[in-house]
Design a protein around this motif. Structure first.
Motif, PDB file in Angstrom:
ATOM      1  N   THR A   1       0.647  -1.161   0.034  1.00  0.00           N
ATOM      2  CA  THR A   1      -0.136  -0.483   0.259  1.00  0.00           C
ATOM      3  C   THR A   1       0.620   1.103   0.099  1.00  0.00           C
TER       4      THR A   1
ATOM      5  N   HIS B   1      -0.635   5.015   6.045  1.00  0.00           N
ATOM      6  CA  HIS B   1      -0.967   6.499   6.262  1.00  0.00           C
ATOM      7  C   HIS B   1       0.252   6.655   7.120  1.00  0.00           C
TER       8      HIS B   1
ATOM      9  N   HIS C   1      -8.580   4.311   6.786  1.00  0.00           N
ATOM     10  CA  HIS C   1      -6.974   4.549   5.561  1.00  0.00           C
ATOM     11  C   HIS C   1      -6.219   5.052   6.264  1.00  0.00           C
TER      12      HIS C   1
ATOM     13  N   HIS D   1      -8.079   9.093   1.704  1.00  0.00           N
ATOM     14  CA  HIS D   1      -7.188   9.890   1.559  1.00  0.00           C
ATOM     15  C   HIS D   1      -6.845  11.527   2.531  1.00  0.00           C
TER      16      HIS D   1
ATOM     17  N   HIS E   1       1.172   3.844  -3.676  1.00  0.00           N
ATOM     18  CA  HIS E   1       1.475   5.018  -3.004  1.00  0.00           C
ATOM     19  C   HIS E   1       2.830   5.221  -3.226  1.00  0.00           C
TER      20      HIS E   1
HETATM   21 FE   LIG Z   1      -4.088   4.867   0.922  1.00  0.00          FE
END
Ligand SMILES: [Fe+2]
Lengths: 143, 475
Positions: free
Chosen positions: B144, B190, B235, B298, B469
């Protein structure tokens, strides 16, 4: 804050063996082979449960030193019937199953029938097997 | 509220009324499915120049990651988020770019390779022959995001441990085993690295949420388990100078059996998008705001404003269709869908509910100047359908550049020019899949002039699977 939910994974929960006297001629012994030991050290902590006590106290427990990649042991079921086995490899020998902060097991675990674990212990239905008057055998792979 | 901010709101609110029309770049003859094909075990090639020239000051490694295994044993992967991660490195030096791609060597990938079939359910895919797991890391796809930390690159997934990757060779060094009770605990994809060099992150499984604070060397300064009011599928998150912000969409855990993680959640449009504000020192929830129901993946960035409000930008969608349908259709090669998320600025006043103001157009993959994480930012860059966009939150405008038709563009990453402090003084690096040529391009933009298009466009001799990403590490 305490992790919850998967605390059921704590197989080493305290509980007295509630063994009833077996019938005279029946020998409902369960022969267990535990395979997939990564580190031959510590103890195999094994518990036999019936359906009622699947999420609670075991009927019979065993603690067997681990010195090889496979461990064999026997558990005496109180009577013939349907049972399930939960076990974990107490790698550091402290008598407890290590869990991380989120409650997931940090030591290898296993269940009869190699019942699948899906981020929680399997159901009794998936882990249950018959123990006849002549006993039963189970090979359990550590996960 | 400052005068500038008030003007911003007037403009943003006005622009929100305008109907957003997004160009459909993908045409019937363009085969978007080449972005969802299983990659070979390795990629190694030098890129060739198509147009423009690379800025001589731009030197370093651009890393990207995404799912790259889409079938095994005749079975097709059923959800984009569940493919084994492959990490890409574009090494930029002396006007040349070389590309290398390697799969992350996870136990999941090893087991499935050995079995010759898919074994594990992850986010949204349950294979025919399901194998049980002990802990989330058993199904860690490491697909991810990438985090440069402690001289390594960590390949991140959402529900388990990071995987340590050699920054040069992309060889997998192993699973990052945090000390003590943190081993195997969810470390989301993240994390936010603040100007001090410290990294913050969260990790969620159900209502259990772990908050992480790491030192620049990758060791844990602090971590704490909290219980969330509701189990929501989150997320991303944000930090400010003093707070952590969790945005919990009303995609909430439901009762009853479910074959995959995402199916155990249900979209509840009658419930709010909830912002939970936590104190960075105590890691306790100090404020809670309710916003209109929106879904999001996001967040760009958040900051503490002079008026006591927390402001943050995020790409907000009307519902969770992407998670439950689109990402399945993409992996299965059934259908693609136009982008629908809208770049939006959220205001969380010291007390009260909160306000969403939305820019015109659609967008995803928001990225900011990495030196401004947790500080006030004005500019966010992101993907728009077939292009790249720069969103200016003070002027309330979006500038976009569209690639030639037949291009599927990916997350742009802002790289500051050495020695410059301006928020747009640097470059945007973006990969883009040319579906007609069947090749992945690397595009460099002058971030001050996004609409002018790339100042350099190079191409790989092959198509890479579409990814999620990336990050740039300066040489
Ligand atoms: Fe993401």
């Amino acid at each position: 804050m305490k992790p919850h939910g998967l605390i059921l994974f704590a197989l080493a929960a305290a509980g007295l063996a509630l063994a009833a006297s077996p019938r005279a001629e029946a020998d409902p012994t369960v022969k267990i082979t535990v395979a997939g030991v990564a580190a031959p050290q510590g103890f195999m902590m094994v518990a036999l449960h019936d359906e009622k006590g699947w999420s609670g106290a075991p009927l019979v427990r065993a603690r067997v030193p681990v010195a090889a990649n496979t461990v064999t042991l026997t558990l005496a079921a109180p009577t013939p019937g349907r049972y399930g086995v939960k076990l974990f490899h107490d790698v550091n020998g402290d008598g407890k199953m290590e869990t991380n902060l989120m409650g997931f097991p940090a030591e290898p675990v296993g269940f009869s029938n190699d019942a699948p674990i899906r981020l929680g212990p399997p159901s009794f239905a998936d882990a249950a097997f018959n123990v006849g008057p002549a006993g039963a055998a189970q090979t359990i792979n550590l996960k | 509220m400052t005068r500038l901010t008030r003007r911003t709101f007037a403009q943003l609110t006005a622009s929100a009324v305008a109907l957003a029309v997004s160009p459909r770049i993908v045409r019937a003859e363009d085969d978007w499915r080449i972005g969802f094909r299983t990659a070979p075990e390795t990629f190694d090639a030098e890129l060739t120049r198509l147009e423009g020239r690379l800025p001589s000051e731009l030197s370093g490694s651009f890393y990207r990651i995404g799912p790259a295994q889409f079938e095994r044993g005749g079975e097709r992967l059923g959800h984009w988020f569940d493919g084994d991660g492959m990490i890409q490195r574009f090494a930029i030096a002396d006007g040349r770019v070389t590309h290398r791609g390697r799969f992350v060597d996870t136990p999941k990938r090893r087991a499935e390779k050995a079995a010759g079939r898919f074994l594990y359910t992850g986010y949204g895919f349950a294979p025919k022959n399901l194998t049980g797991i002990r802990a989330p890391d058993d199904l860690n796809a490491a697909n991810t995001n990438v985090l440069p930390i402690a001289g390594e690159v960590w390949a991140l997934w959402e529900g388990g441990s990071p995987y340590r990757i050699d920054a040069e060779t992309l060889a997998t060094l192993g699973r990052k085993a945090f000390d003590g009770g943190l081993n195997g605990v969810a470390f989301s994809a993240h994390p936010k690295t603040e100007p001090s060099g410290d990294t913050w992150n969260f990790g969620v499984i159900g209502k259990r949420c772990v908050l992480w604070h790491l030192a620049p060397d990758g060791t844990t300064r602090k971590a704490k388990l909290i219980e969330l009011p509701e189990a929501s599928l989150m997320h991303d998150f944000a930090i400010t100078a003093r707070h952590i912000v969790l945005l919990a969409p009303p995609l909430l855990r439901r009762e009853g059996p479910a074959s995959t993680l995402v199916d155990s959640y249900a979209w509840q449009p009658g419930k709010p998008l909830t912002a939970l504000v936590l104190d960075k020192n105590t890691l306790e929830i100090v404020r809670r705001h309710e916003l209109p129901a929106r879904f999001l993946y996001h967040i760009g960035n958040a900051w503490e404003d002079a008026d006591g409000a927390i402001r943050l930008d995020a790409c907000l969608d009307a519902d969770a269709t992407f998670a439950v349908k689109t990402a399945r259709d993409l992996a299965l090669g059934l259908a693609q869908a136009p982008l629908s998320a809208r770049p939006s600025l959220i205001t969380l006043p010291p007390s009260g509910a909160g306000v969403i103001a939305t820019l015109q157009g659609v967008g995803e993959f928001p990225r900011i100047d990495p030196r401004r994480v947790g500080e006030r930012h004005r500019i966010t860059h992101g993907v728009t359908e077939g292009g790249v966009a720069t969103w200016d939150w003070e002027r309330g405008v979006s500038e976009t550049y569209l690639h030639p038709p037949g291009t599927w563009s990916e997350e742009p990453v802002f790289v500051p020019r050495k020695g410059a402090m301006g928020e747009r003084d640097g470059w945007l690096i973006q990969t883009a899949l040319d579906m007609r040529a069947g090749r992945t391009q690397l595009c460099i933009f002058d971030a001050r002039r996004t609409t002018d298009g790339p100042i350099a466009r190079l191409t790989c001799p092959y198509a890479l699977p579409l990814g999620f990403h990336g990050t740039f590490v300066a040489a």
